[in-house]
Design a protein around this motif. Sequence first.
Motif, PDB file in Angstrom:
ATOM      1  N   SER A 125       0.835  -1.199   0.000  1.00 19.43           N
ATOM      2  CA  SER A 125       0.000   0.000   0.000  1.00 19.43           C
ATOM      3  C   SER A 125       0.867   1.245   0.000  1.00 19.43           C
ATOM      4  N   ARG A 126       1.901   1.270   0.824  1.00 16.92           N
ATOM      5  CA  ARG A 126       2.793   2.427   0.852  1.00 16.92           C
ATOM      6  C   ARG A 126       3.465   2.601  -0.503  1.00 16.92           C
ATOM      7  N   PHE A 127       3.836   1.468  -1.103  1.00 15.27           N
ATOM      8  CA  PHE A 127       4.493   1.514  -2.407  1.00 15.27           C
ATOM      9  C   PHE A 127       3.545   2.110  -3.448  1.00 15.27           C
ATOM     10  N   ALA A 128       2.252   1.816  -3.342  1.00 15.21           N
ATOM     11  CA  ALA A 128       1.287   2.352  -4.305  1.00 15.21           C
ATOM     12  C   ALA A 128       1.089   3.838  -4.126  1.00 15.21           C
TER      13      ALA A 128
ATOM     14  N   ARG B 160      -6.954   4.473 -18.807  1.00 18.80           N
ATOM     15  CA  ARG B 160      -5.587   4.241 -18.335  1.00 18.80           C
ATOM     16  C   ARG B 160      -5.320   2.742 -18.229  1.00 18.80           C
ATOM     17  N   ARG B 161      -4.105   2.381 -18.568  1.00 18.01           N
ATOM     18  CA  ARG B 161      -3.640   1.013 -18.334  1.00 18.01           C
ATOM     19  C   ARG B 161      -2.493   1.088 -17.342  1.00 18.01           C
ATOM     20  N   LEU B 162      -2.600   0.348 -16.262  1.00 19.20           N
ATOM     21  CA  LEU B 162      -1.583   0.313 -15.221  1.00 19.20           C
ATOM     22  C   LEU B 162      -1.015  -1.092 -15.131  1.00 19.20           C
ATOM     23  N   GLU B 163       0.311  -1.178 -15.058  1.00 17.68           N
ATOM     24  CA  GLU B 163       1.001  -2.454 -14.904  1.00 17.68           C
ATOM     25  C   GLU B 163       2.042  -2.296 -13.803  1.00 17.68           C
ATOM     26  N   ALA B 164       2.154  -3.288 -12.938  1.00 22.35           N
ATOM     27  CA  ALA B 164       3.130  -3.210 -11.849  1.00 22.35           C
ATOM     28  C   ALA B 164       3.726  -4.581 -11.581  1.00 22.35           C
ATOM     29  N   ALA B 165       4.958  -4.565 -11.062  1.00 23.10           N
ATOM     30  CA  ALA B 165       5.640  -5.792 -10.676  1.00 23.10           C
ATOM     31  C   ALA B 165       6.320  -5.557  -9.342  1.00 23.10           C
ATOM     32  N   SER B 166       6.143  -6.502  -8.423  1.00 21.46           N
ATOM     33  CA  SER B 166       6.755  -6.392  -7.096  1.00 21.46           C
ATOM     34  C   SER B 166       6.824  -7.773  -6.477  1.00 21.46           C
ATOM     35  N   SER B 167       7.958  -8.087  -5.872  1.00 17.89           N
ATOM     36  CA  SER B 167       8.137  -9.369  -5.190  1.00 17.89           C
ATOM     37  C   SER B 167       7.872 -10.562  -6.101  1.00 17.89           C
ATOM     38  N   GLY B 168       8.214 -10.428  -7.384  1.00 20.49           N
ATOM     39  CA  GLY B 168       8.000 -11.524  -8.302  1.00 20.49           C
ATOM     40  C   GLY B 168       6.579 -11.651  -8.798  1.00 20.49           C
ATOM     41  N   ARG B 169       5.705 -10.783  -8.362  1.00 18.93           N
ATOM     42  CA  ARG B 169       4.308 -10.801  -8.785  1.00 18.93           C
ATOM     43  C   ARG B 169       4.067  -9.681  -9.793  1.00 18.93           C
ATOM     44  N   ARG B 170       3.166  -9.930 -10.744  1.00 15.29           N
ATOM     45  CA  ARG B 170       2.814  -8.931 -11.740  1.00 15.29           C
ATOM     46  C   ARG B 170       1.302  -8.817 -11.841  1.00 15.29           C
ATOM     47  N   GLY B 171       0.845  -7.608 -12.102  1.00 10.39           N
ATOM     48  CA  GLY B 171      -0.580  -7.401 -12.275  1.00 10.39           C
ATOM     49  C   GLY B 171      -0.835  -6.226 -13.194  1.00 10.39           C
TER      50      GLY B 171
ATOM     51  N   GLN C 260     -13.321   3.884 -12.990  1.00 11.64           N
ATOM     52  CA  GLN C 260     -14.078   2.634 -13.052  1.00 11.64           C
ATOM     53  C   GLN C 260     -13.215   1.589 -13.727  1.00 11.64           C
ATOM     54  N   VAL C 261     -12.848   0.548 -12.997  1.00  6.96           N
ATOM     55  CA  VAL C 261     -12.026  -0.527 -13.545  1.00  6.96           C
ATOM     56  C   VAL C 261     -12.856  -1.336 -14.528  1.00  6.96           C
ATOM     57  N   THR C 262     -12.332  -1.519 -15.730  1.00  5.39           N
ATOM     58  CA  THR C 262     -13.059  -2.240 -16.780  1.00  5.39           C
ATOM     59  C   THR C 262     -12.453  -3.604 -17.109  1.00  5.39           C
ATOM     60  N   ALA C 263     -11.184  -3.812 -16.776  1.00  3.72           N
ATOM     61  CA  ALA C 263     -10.531  -5.095 -17.030  1.00  3.72           C
ATOM     62  C   ALA C 263      -9.299  -5.190 -16.143  1.00  3.72           C
ATOM     63  N   GLU C 264      -8.936  -6.414 -15.761  1.00 11.27           N
ATOM     64  CA  GLU C 264      -7.748  -6.594 -14.923  1.00 11.27           C
ATOM     65  C   GLU C 264      -7.283  -8.039 -14.974  1.00 11.27           C
ATOM     66  N   GLY C 265      -6.018  -8.260 -14.603  1.00  9.87           N
ATOM     67  CA  GLY C 265      -5.470  -9.601 -14.609  1.00  9.87           C
ATOM     68  C   GLY C 265      -4.173  -9.665 -13.828  1.00  9.87           C
TER      69      GLY C 265
ATOM     70  N   LEU D 138      -2.936  -9.489  -5.423  1.00  7.83           N
ATOM     71  CA  LEU D 138      -2.271  -8.653  -4.428  1.00  7.83           C
ATOM     72  C   LEU D 138      -1.752  -7.364  -5.058  1.00  7.83           C
ATOM     73  N   VAL D 139      -1.101  -7.476  -6.213  1.00  9.12           N
ATOM     74  CA  VAL D 139      -0.587  -6.298  -6.913  1.00  9.12           C
ATOM     75  C   VAL D 139      -1.747  -5.411  -7.363  1.00  9.12           C
ATOM     76  N   ARG D 140      -2.807  -6.020  -7.862  1.00  7.12           N
ATOM     77  CA  ARG D 140      -3.942  -5.235  -8.346  1.00  7.12           C
ATOM     78  C   ARG D 140      -4.597  -4.449  -7.210  1.00  7.12           C
ATOM     79  N   SER D 141      -4.776  -5.087  -6.065  1.00  4.79           N
ATOM     80  CA  SER D 141      -5.488  -4.417  -4.974  1.00  4.79           C
ATOM     81  C   SER D 141      -4.600  -3.472  -4.178  1.00  4.79           C
ATOM     82  N   LYS D 142      -3.367  -3.879  -3.908  1.00  4.09           N
ATOM     83  CA  LYS D 142      -2.502  -3.107  -3.025  1.00  4.09           C
ATOM     84  C   LYS D 142      -1.620  -2.094  -3.748  1.00  4.09           C
ATOM     85  N   VAL D 143      -1.490  -2.211  -5.057  1.00  5.66           N
ATOM     86  CA  VAL D 143      -0.676  -1.261  -5.814  1.00  5.66           C
ATOM     87  C   VAL D 143      -1.544  -0.490  -6.809  1.00  5.66           C
ATOM     88  N   LEU D 144      -2.116  -1.195  -7.780  1.00  2.22           N
ATOM     89  CA  LEU D 144      -2.794  -0.524  -8.890  1.00  2.22           C
ATOM     90  C   LEU D 144      -4.070   0.198  -8.463  1.00  2.22           C
TER      91      LEU D 144
END
Length: 232
Positions: free
Chosen positions: A9-12, A53-64, A81-86, A90-96
């Motif tokens: 969360s802090r990282f986001a 917007r398209r957001l992509e993040a990688a942390s601790s070996g995880r990508r979202g 409004q989020v329209t698509a995700e994958g 953890l990355v999607r909720s705590k970062v993106l």
Amino acid sequence: MKRRSPHHSRFAILFLSLVIAPTLLAIAPDTADHSMRQFLEQDDTQHPYRAVRRLEAASSGRRGWLEAVTEYSVDGGFSYQVTAEGGSSLVRSKVLRAVLEGEREVIAQGEAARASLALANYAFQPNGVDDEGLANILLSPKRKERALLSGTMFLQPDDGDLVRLQGRLAKNPSFWVRNVEIVRSYKRIDGVVMPVTLESTAHVRIFGPSSLRMTYVYSEVDGHRVKAADHH
């Protein structure tokens, strides 16, 4: 898993203001000074818009990743409004999602002005013209806050339009997150200079290097529909 949530969360949150400037050859201080003055004379009011917007993040070996329709207006503030995700939940909720929610809160609380590229927040120093032909302006924050950057902005020499912003956060967001660097690119969309990409890296204690990339595709600016050609 629960132990990682606060750090993600802090990282986001840190990506909301983010920033390192390369060593650049100063060859035309007069041109850079002229460009800087033109930039500072421009209206820095945030313009209403609608963008995917398209957001992509990688942390601790995880990508979202996720895609969201984002909107801003003076009366309504910022919404998404989020329209698509994958990828990693953890990355999607705590970062993106946290990046978007943090942006919404900052605007709602009226804190965006404290991070604007204005004389109230920064000392500006012309640093010549680089090999790309862009005027380089060094940015020195007047306060040691995580909403401010220490780095360089790159301007069009003829009109002072902002092309790119590079730098490092003036203050680490927390004990857990340090060495936050960003590169944010801008383009004139429908006559208005708007951000089009953001790339950032940081070091999160225990978890190591983390990264974020965000791109914008505008459909409306100032209430006017944007032509697809404006993005190219």
